[in-house]
Motif scaffolding. Structure first.
Motif, PDB file in Angstrom:
ATOM      1  N   UNK A 225       7.633  23.260  13.180  1.00 10.60           N
ATOM      2  CA  UNK A 225       9.083  23.046  13.275  1.00 10.60           C
ATOM      3  C   UNK A 225       9.704  22.636  11.942  1.00 10.60           C
ATOM      4  N   UNK A 226       8.991  21.836  11.163  1.00  5.53           N
ATOM      5  CA  UNK A 226       9.426  21.485   9.816  1.00  5.53           C
ATOM      6  C   UNK A 226      10.895  21.147   9.696  1.00  5.53           C
ATOM      7  N   UNK A 227      11.567  21.861   8.788  1.00  5.18           N
ATOM      8  CA  UNK A 227      12.970  21.581   8.493  1.00  5.18           C
ATOM      9  C   UNK A 227      13.941  22.011   9.558  1.00  5.18           C
ATOM     10  N   UNK A 228      13.484  22.724  10.594  1.00 10.42           N
ATOM     11  CA  UNK A 228      14.410  23.153  11.646  1.00 10.42           C
ATOM     12  C   UNK A 228      14.939  21.976  12.447  1.00 10.42           C
ATOM     13  N   UNK A 229      14.277  20.823  12.333  1.00  6.39           N
ATOM     14  CA  UNK A 229      14.729  19.614  13.029  1.00  6.39           C
ATOM     15  C   UNK A 229      15.244  18.583  12.030  1.00  6.39           C
ATOM     16  N   UNK A 230      15.902  19.077  11.008  1.00  2.66           N
ATOM     17  CA  UNK A 230      16.409  18.195   9.966  1.00  2.66           C
ATOM     18  C   UNK A 230      17.450  17.205  10.443  1.00  2.66           C
TER      19      UNK A 230
END
Length: 236
Positions: A225-230
Protein backbone atom coordinates in the motif's frame (compact mmCIF):
# COMPACT_ATOMS: atom_id res chain seq x y z
CA UNK A 1 -64.93 34.62 27.89
CA UNK A 2 -63.91 30.97 27.22
CA UNK A 3 -60.95 30.33 24.94
CA UNK A 4 -61.83 29.41 21.40
CA UNK A 5 -61.55 25.70 20.61
CA UNK A 6 -59.28 25.11 17.60
CA UNK A 7 -61.02 23.73 14.57
CA UNK A 8 -60.19 20.29 13.20
CA UNK A 9 -58.13 21.84 10.40
CA UNK A 10 -56.32 24.00 12.95
CA UNK A 11 -55.42 20.98 15.06
CA UNK A 12 -54.13 19.22 11.96
CA UNK A 13 -51.89 22.19 11.16
CA UNK A 14 -50.53 22.16 14.71
CA UNK A 15 -49.73 18.45 14.55
CA UNK A 16 -48.23 18.87 11.08
CA UNK A 17 -45.92 21.60 12.35
CA UNK A 18 -44.89 19.47 15.31
CA UNK A 19 -44.18 16.54 13.00
CA UNK A 20 -42.09 18.72 10.70
CA UNK A 21 -40.10 20.06 13.64
CA UNK A 22 -39.49 16.53 14.92
CA UNK A 23 -38.45 15.43 11.44
CA UNK A 24 -36.07 18.38 11.22
CA UNK A 25 -34.43 17.39 14.49
CA UNK A 26 -34.02 13.79 13.29
CA UNK A 27 -32.53 14.90 9.97
CA UNK A 28 -30.16 17.47 11.47
CA UNK A 29 -29.03 15.41 14.46
CA UNK A 30 -26.45 13.29 12.57
CA UNK A 31 -24.87 16.38 11.04
CA UNK A 32 -24.53 18.03 14.46
CA UNK A 33 -23.36 14.83 16.17
CA UNK A 34 -20.62 14.39 13.56
CA UNK A 35 -19.07 17.63 14.81
CA UNK A 36 -19.34 16.39 18.40
CA UNK A 37 -17.64 13.14 17.40
CA UNK A 38 -14.54 15.10 16.48
CA UNK A 39 -13.61 14.78 20.17
CA UNK A 40 -16.22 12.50 21.78
CA UNK A 41 -15.96 8.73 21.25
CA UNK A 42 -19.22 7.67 19.58
CA UNK A 43 -21.20 4.46 19.87
CA UNK A 44 -22.91 2.65 17.02
CA UNK A 45 -26.59 1.91 16.56
CA UNK A 46 -25.80 -1.80 16.93
CA UNK A 47 -24.18 -1.15 20.29
CA UNK A 48 -27.20 0.86 21.40
CA UNK A 49 -29.54 -1.90 20.22
CA UNK A 50 -27.66 -4.47 22.29
CA UNK A 51 -27.75 -2.26 25.38
CA UNK A 52 -31.50 -1.69 24.97
CA UNK A 53 -32.11 -5.45 24.70
CA UNK A 54 -29.81 -6.19 27.68
CA UNK A 55 -27.16 -7.94 25.59
CA UNK A 56 -23.46 -7.58 26.45
CA UNK A 57 -21.26 -5.00 24.74
CA UNK A 58 -17.48 -4.98 25.02
CA UNK A 59 -15.64 -1.95 23.64
CA UNK A 60 -12.40 -0.37 24.83
CA UNK A 61 -11.71 2.79 22.84
CA UNK A 62 -8.15 3.13 21.55
CA UNK A 63 -6.64 6.05 19.66
CA UNK A 64 -5.33 5.78 16.11
CA UNK A 65 -1.76 5.68 17.44
CA UNK A 66 -2.63 2.81 19.78
CA UNK A 67 -3.46 0.50 16.87
CA UNK A 68 -0.71 -1.42 15.08
CA UNK A 69 -0.12 0.35 11.74
CA UNK A 70 -0.11 -3.02 9.98
CA UNK A 71 -3.63 -3.67 11.28
CA UNK A 72 -4.83 -0.24 10.14
CA UNK A 73 -3.36 -0.79 6.69
CA UNK A 74 -4.94 -4.24 6.44
CA UNK A 75 -8.41 -3.01 7.35
CA UNK A 76 -8.24 0.03 5.07
CA UNK A 77 -6.98 -1.80 1.97
CA UNK A 78 -9.61 -4.47 2.59
CA UNK A 79 -12.54 -2.11 3.11
CA UNK A 80 -11.63 1.08 1.22
CA UNK A 81 -8.31 1.03 -0.63
CA UNK A 82 -9.00 4.40 -2.27
CA UNK A 83 -9.76 6.14 1.04
CA UNK A 84 -7.17 8.87 0.49
CA UNK A 85 -8.41 9.58 -3.04
CA UNK A 86 -12.13 10.22 -2.54
CA UNK A 87 -14.32 12.56 -0.50
CA UNK A 88 -16.53 10.07 1.29
CA UNK A 89 -18.00 8.31 -1.76
CA UNK A 90 -15.76 6.48 -4.20
CA UNK A 91 -17.29 7.46 -7.55
CA UNK A 92 -14.90 5.17 -9.43
CA UNK A 93 -16.09 2.06 -7.61
CA UNK A 94 -19.67 3.33 -7.55
CA UNK A 95 -19.68 3.67 -11.35
CA UNK A 96 -18.39 0.11 -11.68
CA UNK A 97 -21.28 -1.16 -9.55
CA UNK A 98 -23.82 0.79 -11.61
CA UNK A 99 -22.34 -0.52 -14.87
CA UNK A 100 -22.41 -4.09 -13.60
CA UNK A 101 -26.03 -3.69 -12.48
CA UNK A 102 -27.08 -2.23 -15.85
CA UNK A 103 -25.38 -5.13 -17.64
CA UNK A 104 -27.20 -7.65 -15.48
CA UNK A 105 -24.01 -8.81 -13.83
CA UNK A 106 -23.63 -9.55 -10.15
CA UNK A 107 -22.63 -6.39 -8.30
CA UNK A 108 -20.24 -5.99 -5.41
CA UNK A 109 -20.37 -3.42 -2.68
CA UNK A 110 -18.89 0.05 -3.15
CA UNK A 111 -19.22 1.21 0.45
CA UNK A 112 -16.35 3.37 1.62
CA UNK A 113 -15.20 3.62 5.23
CA UNK A 114 -17.00 7.00 5.64
CA UNK A 115 -20.17 5.35 4.30
CA UNK A 116 -19.80 2.49 6.76
CA UNK A 117 -19.22 4.96 9.58
CA UNK A 118 -22.40 6.80 8.56
CA UNK A 119 -24.36 3.55 8.56
CA UNK A 120 -22.94 2.30 11.86
CA UNK A 121 -23.44 5.60 13.69
CA UNK A 122 -26.77 6.83 12.35
CA UNK A 123 -28.61 4.26 10.24
CA UNK A 124 -29.66 0.62 10.23
CA UNK A 125 -28.32 -2.62 8.70
CA UNK A 126 -29.53 -3.77 5.30
CA UNK A 127 -29.22 -3.01 1.61
CA UNK A 128 -32.41 -1.04 0.96
CA UNK A 129 -32.36 1.98 -1.32
CA UNK A 130 -33.67 4.39 1.33
CA UNK A 131 -30.79 3.67 3.69
CA UNK A 132 -28.25 4.01 0.89
CA UNK A 133 -29.81 7.33 -0.13
CA UNK A 134 -29.30 8.63 3.41
CA UNK A 135 -25.87 7.10 3.74
CA UNK A 136 -24.29 8.95 0.82
CA UNK A 137 -24.86 12.57 1.97
CA UNK A 138 -23.89 11.62 5.52
CA UNK A 139 -20.65 10.08 4.24
CA UNK A 140 -19.85 13.22 2.27
CA UNK A 141 -20.46 15.34 5.39
CA UNK A 142 -18.37 13.05 7.60
CA UNK A 143 -15.48 13.21 5.14
CA UNK A 144 -15.81 16.98 4.89
CA UNK A 145 -15.66 17.79 8.59
CA UNK A 146 -13.50 15.00 10.02
CA UNK A 147 -9.87 14.18 9.18
CA UNK A 148 -9.27 10.81 7.53
CA UNK A 149 -7.34 9.58 10.57
CA UNK A 150 -10.29 10.40 12.85
CA UNK A 151 -12.71 8.66 10.48
CA UNK A 152 -10.57 5.52 10.49
CA UNK A 153 -10.13 5.77 14.26
CA UNK A 154 -13.90 5.88 14.71
CA UNK A 155 -14.42 3.00 12.30
CA UNK A 156 -11.82 0.83 14.01
CA UNK A 157 -13.56 1.45 17.34
CA UNK A 158 -17.19 0.85 16.32
CA UNK A 159 -16.88 -2.02 13.84
CA UNK A 160 -18.30 -5.30 15.15
CA UNK A 161 -15.51 -7.82 15.68
CA UNK A 162 -17.06 -10.80 17.42
CA UNK A 163 -20.25 -12.81 17.99
CA UNK A 164 -20.77 -11.80 21.62
CA UNK A 165 -20.91 -8.03 21.42
CA UNK A 166 -17.22 -7.34 20.80
CA UNK A 167 -16.93 -3.93 19.15
CA UNK A 168 -13.74 -2.20 18.11
CA UNK A 169 -10.26 -3.42 17.25
CA UNK A 170 -9.16 -3.62 20.91
CA UNK A 171 -11.97 -5.94 22.00
CA UNK A 172 -11.58 -7.93 18.78
CA UNK A 173 -7.83 -8.35 19.24
CA UNK A 174 -8.24 -9.42 22.86
CA UNK A 175 -10.89 -11.96 21.91
CA UNK A 176 -9.02 -13.43 18.94
CA UNK A 177 -5.40 -13.23 20.06
CA UNK A 178 -5.38 -12.24 23.73
CA UNK A 179 -3.39 -9.08 23.07
CA UNK A 180 -3.75 -5.34 22.65
CA UNK A 181 -4.48 -3.84 19.25
CA UNK A 182 -1.08 -2.11 19.37
CA UNK A 183 0.69 -5.48 19.37
CA UNK A 184 -1.05 -7.10 16.41
CA UNK A 185 1.29 -8.53 13.78
CA UNK A 186 0.77 -8.00 10.06
CA UNK A 187 -0.72 -11.50 9.75
CA UNK A 188 -3.07 -10.97 12.69
CA UNK A 189 -4.14 -7.58 11.37
CA UNK A 190 -4.94 -9.19 8.02
CA UNK A 191 -6.98 -11.88 9.77
CA UNK A 192 -8.91 -9.18 11.64
CA UNK A 193 -9.68 -7.50 8.31
CA UNK A 194 -10.67 -10.79 6.71
CA UNK A 195 -13.46 -11.48 9.20
CA UNK A 196 -15.07 -8.03 8.97
CA UNK A 197 -17.72 -8.97 6.38
CA UNK A 198 -19.19 -11.44 8.88
CA UNK A 199 -17.62 -11.35 12.37
CA UNK A 200 -20.47 -13.45 13.72
CA UNK A 201 -19.54 -16.53 11.68
CA UNK A 202 -15.85 -15.85 11.03
CA UNK A 203 -13.19 -16.07 13.71
CA UNK A 204 -9.79 -14.40 13.32
CA UNK A 205 -8.41 -16.53 16.15
CA UNK A 206 -9.55 -19.77 14.52
CA UNK A 207 -9.58 -18.92 10.82
CA UNK A 208 -11.17 -21.16 8.26
CA UNK A 209 -9.43 -21.89 4.97
CA UNK A 210 -11.48 -19.13 3.33
CA UNK A 211 -10.54 -16.59 5.99
CA UNK A 212 -6.86 -17.59 5.85
CA UNK A 213 -6.84 -17.23 2.06
CA UNK A 214 -8.50 -13.84 2.24
CA UNK A 215 -6.07 -12.74 4.95
CA UNK A 216 -3.09 -13.68 2.77
CA UNK A 217 -4.47 -11.50 -0.03
CA UNK A 218 -5.11 -8.61 2.36
CA UNK A 219 -1.61 -8.89 3.87
CA UNK A 220 -0.08 -8.72 0.39
CA UNK A 221 -2.14 -5.65 -0.52
CA UNK A 222 -1.29 -3.96 2.78
CA UNK A 223 2.42 -4.59 2.34
CA UNK A 224 2.28 -2.88 -1.06
CA UNK A 225 0.00 0.00 0.00
CA UNK A 226 2.92 2.36 0.68
CA UNK A 227 2.17 5.94 -0.27
CA UNK A 228 -1.42 5.23 -1.30
CA UNK A 229 -2.36 5.70 2.37
CA UNK A 230 -0.50 8.95 2.79
CA UNK A 231 -3.52 10.63 4.39
CA UNK A 232 -3.10 8.19 7.29
CA UNK A 233 0.66 7.68 7.28
CA UNK A 234 2.34 10.84 5.94
CA UNK A 235 5.79 9.32 6.44
CA UNK A 236 4.95 6.31 4.28
Amino acid sequence: MPAAVPSRSGRRRVWAMRALKALGVVVLAPFVLTLVYWVVPPVSTLMLARWVTFQPVTRDWVSFDEIAPAAVRAVVVSEDARLCLHYGVDTVEFDKVVDAYMDGRRTRGASTIPMQVAKNLFLWPGRDVIRKGLEIPLALWIDLVLPKRRIVEIYMNIAEWGPDGEFGIQAGAERAFGKDAAKLTARQGALMAAVLPNPIRRDAGKPSRTVSSRAATVASLAARSGGTLGCLFPDG
